[in-house]
Write an enzyme that holds these catalytic residues in place. Structure first.
Site, PDB file in Angstrom:
ATOM      1  N   GLU A 308      22.106   4.206 -39.128  1.00 52.37           N
ATOM      2  CA  GLU A 308      21.190   5.340 -39.033  1.00 52.37           C
ATOM      3  C   GLU A 308      21.386   6.298 -40.210  1.00 52.37           C
ATOM      4  O   GLU A 308      22.487   6.412 -40.765  1.00 52.37           O
ATOM      5  CB  GLU A 308      21.413   6.102 -37.725  1.00 52.37           C
ATOM      6  N   ARG A 401      27.669   8.118 -17.720  1.00 56.84           N
ATOM      7  CA  ARG A 401      28.903   8.385 -16.985  1.00 56.84           C
ATOM      8  C   ARG A 401      29.126   9.886 -16.939  1.00 56.84           C
ATOM      9  O   ARG A 401      28.358  10.657 -17.521  1.00 56.84           O
ATOM     10  CB  ARG A 401      30.083   7.717 -17.683  1.00 56.84           C
TER      11      ARG A 401
END
Length: 795
Positions: A308, A401
Site C-alpha cells: 500500500e 477481536r
C-alpha cells in the site's frame, strides 16, 4: 429507602450494585415527584428478575430482606453510579423503560468458559467472569506455570512448552482441554488464535461457543484484501495499493515501484504491527518483504502480504464497534492511536481529539456499515488512516477481536466490553442502543513495556529494543476503580519474570478525566508513581510524550516519535535534581539499618560490607564511590547530635564540588521511601537497592546509579566490527556466510525476540569472519557476527 439518598429528580434513574449476594445483582430504582417508587431486582447470572413493592429484595437465591430492619446497614455497601449501568434495563428516558418481558427473555450466560490466552488480557477476562459468577479455565505454557492468570483462574491446564506454536497455538491440545474441563465457550482474548477462522470453525463443530464473530466475518475482515473490497462496496475509500493474490516477490517489487515509494508491506492476515514493514526505497524492498513474510508466517500461519501507498502525514483513528445476532449494531466512539513505535501503539486516547461532531458520526456510521456487511457479532475495531493534508479518511483494516486499548473506551462509555461479549455470545441483544450510549470525559492508555528506548544522535536512529529479566521492584499507581479514573491492567506482580517468548508489555496504565487536559495531567502524575527495577522500561519515554508541547496541542500523526525524537530523548535523558544525594542517602540509610539489625554479609565485594565502617555514632565523614552513569564520589558528613541531618559533598571530575545539606531525613524501611529537605527544599524519593545498583524514583524523573564494587574486572571493549546481541532471542535468518565481503549497513541476519523480528546490519564494510547460524539461541550481549578488514584477518 429513599430517605437514605438525595431527593430524586422526576423520572431519575439510579443503579446500585449489591456486594452482599453470592451472585451479582443489580437494583434499578426510578421515582417521580409524587414519591411513588418502583424497584426491580434481578440476577444477571440467571437472567431473571422480580418486581415487587412489598417484597422488594427477593433475589434469585431466595433470600429476603426486611426493609425496616436491614436496609440501613446495607446502604453502606452500595456502589452508586449515576445513569443506568445495569444490563437488564436500557437507559431510562422520559416516562418509559424497557419492558419486563424483555428482561424475562434474557438468555442465561455460560457457567464456565476457557480463556485461550495469557498475561494481562487473561487476567482482565477473569475479573469480569468473577463479577458475573462464571468459572474460568486457563491454559498455560511451561514458562507461564507461576503466572498471575494461572493463579487467578478456577482451573488451569498445561498445554505445552514455552514456544507459542507448541502451546498457545496448539489447537489440538486446547480442544482436548475444553473437553476435559467441560467449558461451554472459549474467549480468545487478542493475538494468538483470536482471529483464526479455522480454529473458530473447529470449536463450533465441537459444540463450543467461540466468543467472537462468525467464521465468515473472521475470514472476510481478517483478510485485508477481502475487507477492502467490502469497504469499497460500502462506499468507504481505501488506501491505494496492490491487493492481488499473486505473491511472486518480483511482481510485488514491480507493484511497489508502480505505487511509488515509500510503501507499506503488510501481512494480509492479523494485526498488532506484526508482518508490517515501511520500505523507503527499492534497495530496501527485498529484505523488508522477507522479514514481513517471516513475521506474518510465525504470527498468523499465513505469509501473504499486500502493498500500500504510505501516507506521509497520517493519523490513526479507530472505531470500537459491537454487533449481536439480532441485527443490532453500535459504535462505542473512537480512539486516536497515532503515537506508535515499531508499527505498534504505545499511547492511545478516547475520544479522538480535534474531530468535528459530523466527522465523528460519519466515521462511526462507516464502521457500523462495515460490521453490518458481514453480519458481525461481538466486539471489533475498524481502523482508519486520516490524511492530514486532505482530511480524507481511508479504511485500513478491521480487527475482529477485543482490542488491547479497549479499557479507555470502557472508561468514557461506562461499559464493560467483556461483559458485552459474554452477553452477545450467549444470544442476547446488545445492552444499549446507539442513542443511549454517551461519551463522558476523556481517557488515556499508556502501555508499559520492558524495553530500552535509545536514540543514536550520530546516526539519528531510534531503537526500542525489548528487554527481559526479573521484576525485582514494582510499585504501581493507586487504582481508583470505584470512580473509574485510574486503572492498571496487568498480568504481573513483583518477582515475576519478563521472558523472551512473549510480548514484553508489563501493563496498561489507563486514566480518565473530565477533559483531555485533566486526563493528560493525571497520566503524567500516575506515570511518576510507576516504579520498576530489574528490567529497563519505557516509562521515562512515556512521560516525555505526555509532557511534550505538540502532543498536548494535538499535533498528532503516526510520525510523531521520529519527528520529535530529539526533544523527546532530551527529556528522557535529563538529569533529575539531587539524584546523587538521594542515592547517597539511600546508602547511608541502608547501612544504618543493617547496623541496627547487626546484619553481616560474607561477600567481600559487596559495597555495603565495605561501608560497614560507617557508623551513625559520633561525627564521621565517609566517602562513597559511584561508577555509573558517570564516575563521582560523595563525602558524607554526619553528627549523632543531629541524627536526621547530613552534609553531602558531591565531587565529579572537572567540576566544582556540590554541597547538599539534608535535614529531616526519614525513611520507611518497608517501602524505602525517603523524605527530607535538600538544601531547604522538601523532596520525596522511592529508592530500591539491588546489589550495587541504586534506583532513585522521584516526580522529577528516575535514575540508576551504580556503586563502586571491588574485584570486578572491566569487560574488554568490543571491536568496531563485532556485533553484540542487543537482547536474548533466536536467529531465524542469515543473509551472509563466513568469507563474504559486506558493505556498511548491509543486512546480515535476523534476530527474533518476543514475536518481533529485528534485522541486524553490518556496522562497517569488511569480510565476515564469524556469524551465528539459523536456529541458534543467543543471550543478551552475546557476539552475533564479526566483520574484519583484510589486514586484520591476515593477522
Amino acid at each position: 429507602f429513599l430517605n437514605h439518598f438525595p431527593s430524586p429528580t422526576p423520572f431519575h434513574t439510579f443503579t446500585y450494585k449489591f456486594t452482599m449476594f453470592p451472585r451479582r445483582t443489580s437494583l434499578s430504582l426510578y421515582s417521580c415527584t409524587s414519591g411513588i417508587a418502583k424497584c426491580t431486582l434481578g440476577s444477571l447470572y440467571h437472567g431473571g428478575a422480580v418486581s415487587s413493592t412489598s417484597s422488594l429484595f427477593t433475589a434469585a437465591t431466595g433470600s429476603s430482606l426486611s426493609t425496616s430492619e436491614r436496609i440501613p446497614s446495607f446502604v453502606q455497601t452500595f456502589q452508586r453510579n449515576q445513569g443506568v449501568q445495569s444490563h437488564f434495563y436500557s437507559t431510562f428516558k422520559g416516562q418509559t423503560t424497557e419492558s419486563e418481558s424483555d428482561v424475562a427473555d434474557m438468555k442465561p450466560l455460560f457457567s464456565k468458559i476457557i480463556i485461550a490466552n495469557r498475561g494481562e488480557i487473561a487476567c482482565r477476562i477473569i475479573r469480569t467472569c468473577r463479577k458475573l459468577g462464571i468459572q474460568t479455565v486457563a491454559i498455560y505454557s511451561e514458562a507461564d506455570r507461576n503466572s498471575q492468570f494461572v493463579k487467578m483462574a478456577d482451573e488451569a491446564y498445561l498445554v505445552g512448552p514455552a514456544e507459542s506454536a507448541k502451546s498457545y497455538l496448539n489447537v489440538e491440545k486446547i480442544i482436548d482441554v475444553i473437553q476435559k474441563s467441560g467449558a461451554q465457550a472459549l474467549h480468545p482474548g487478542y493475538g494468538f488464535l483470536s482471529e483464526n477462522s479455522s480454529f473458530s470453525r473447529r470449536l463450533r463443530d465441537a459444540g463450543i461457543v467461540f466468543i467472537g464473530p462468525s467464521e465468515y466475518a473472521l475470514e472476510k475482515m481478517g483478510d485485508k484484501k477481502a475487507s477492502k473490497e467490502i469497504m469499497e462496496d460500502a462506499g468507504v475509500a481505501t488506501v491505494p495499493g496492490y491487493h492481488g493474490t499473486d505473491q511472486d516477490p518480483a511482481l510485488l517489487k514491480e507493484e511497489a515501484a508502480k505505487i511509488g515509494y515509500p510503501v507499506m508491506v503488510k501481512a494480509v492476515m492479523g494485526g498488532g504491527g506484526k508482518g508490517m514493514r515501511l520500505v523507503e526505497s527499492e534497495q530496501e524492498f527485498d529484505s523488508a518483504l522477507k522479514a514481513a513474510q517471516n513475521e506474518a508466517r510465525n504470527s498468523f500461519g499465513d505469509d501473504r502480504v499486500l502493498i500500500e501507498k504510505f501516507i506521509k502525514r497520517p493519523r490513526h483513528v479507530e472505531l470500537q464497534v459491537f454487533g449481536d445476532s439480532h441485527g443490532n449494531y453500535v459504535y462505542v466512539f473512537e480512539r486516536d492511536c497515532s503515537v506508535q513505535r515499531r508499527m505498534q501503539k504505545i499511547i492511545e486516547e478516547a475520544p479522538a481529539p480535534g474531530l468535528s461532531p459530523e466527522l465523528r458520526r460519519q466515521m462511526g456510521e462507516s464502521a457500523v456499515n462495515a460490521a453490518r456487511a458481514v453480519n458481525y457479532e461481538g466486539a471489533g475495531t475498524v481502523e482508519f488512516i486520516m490524511d492530514l493534508d486532505t482530511d480524507q479518511y481511508y479504511f485500513m483494516e478491521m480487527n475482529t477481536r477485543l482490542q488491547v486499548e479497549h479499557p479507555i473506551s470502557e472508561m468514557v462509555s461506562g461499559q464493560d466490553f467483556v461483559e458485552w461479549q459474554l452477553l452477545v455470545a450467549s444470544g442476547n441483544k446488545l445492552p444499549l442502543t446507539q442513542q443511549q450510549l454517551k461519551c463522558n470525559g476523556h481517557a488515556f492508555e499508556a502501555r508499559i513495556y520492558a524495553e530500552n528506548p535509545k536514540f543514536n544522535r550520530e546516526t539519528g536512529k531510534v531503537e526500542f529494543l525489548p528487554a527481559t529479566g526479573k521484576l525485582h521492584y514494582l510499585r504501581t499507581p493507586e487504582e481508583d476503580l470505584e470512580r473509574k479514573v485510574v486503572r492498571v491492567d496487568t498480568g504481573v506482580v513483583e518477582g515475576d519474570e519478563v521472558s523472551i517468548y512473549y510480548d514484553p508489555m508489563i501493563a496498561k496504565l489507563c486514566v480518565h478525566g473530565a477533559t483531555r487536559d485533566i486526563a493528560l495531567k493525571k497520566l503524567k502524575y500516575c506515570l511518576d508513581d510507576y516504579h520498576i527495577a530489574g528490567v529497563p522500561t519505557n516509562i521515562p519515554f512515556l512521560k516525555a510524550l505526555a509532557t511534550n508541547r505538540d502532543f498536548q496541542d494535538v499535533k498528532l500523526d503516526t510520525n510523531f516519535i521520529p519527528n520529535h525524537k530529539k526533544e523527546l530523548f532530551d527529556a528522557v535523558e535529563s538529569k533529575i535534581p539531587f539524584a546523587e544525594a538521594f542515592a547517597a542517602a539511600a546508602v547511608v540509610s541502608r547501612v544504618a539499618e543493617s547496623n541496627r539489625n547487626n546484619l553481616t554479609v560474607e561477600d567481600s565485594t559487596n559495597p555495603f560490607v565495605r561501608l560497614g565502617g560507617f557508623r551513625v555514632n559520633g561525627e564521621v565523614t565517609q566517602t562513597i564511590e559511584f561508577v555509573s552513569p558517570y564516575e563521582f564520589t560523595v563525602d558524607v558528613r554526619f553528627n549523632n547530635r543531629k541524627p536526621d541531618s547530613y552534609e553531602f559533598t558531591i565531587r565529579k571530575p572537572d567540576e566544582e564540588p556540590e554541597v547538599v545539606q539534608v535535614s529531616g531525613l526519614s525513611i520507611n524501611t518497608q517501602t524505602w521511601e525517603l523524605k527530607g529537605f535538600f538544601n531547604g527544599v522538601k523532596k520525596v524519593s522511592n529508592t530500591f537497592i539491588k546489589d550495587d545498583e541504586i534506583h532513585v524514583f522521584t516526580r522529577d524523573g528516575s535514575s540508576i546509579l551504580k556503586l563502586q564494587r571491588e574485584s570486578i574486572g572491566e569487560h574488554e571493549a568490543a571491536s568496531e566490527g563485532t556485533l553484540i546481541s542487543p537482547m536474548p532471542g533466536k536467529i531465524v535468518d542469515v543473509h551472509v556466510k563466513v568469507g563474504d565481503w559486506v558493505k556498511k549497513d548491509q543486512p546480515l541476519l535476523v534476530l527474533e525476540a518476543m514475536k518481533m523480528q529485528n534485522t541486524i546490519n553490518a556496522p562497517r564494510a569488511g569480510r565476515v569472519n564469524m556469524i551465528m547460524a539459523v536456529e541458534d539461541l543467543v543471550g543478551a550481549d552475546q557476539v552475533l557476527c564479526e566483520i574484519v578488514e583484510e589486514d586484520e584477518k591476515k593477522e
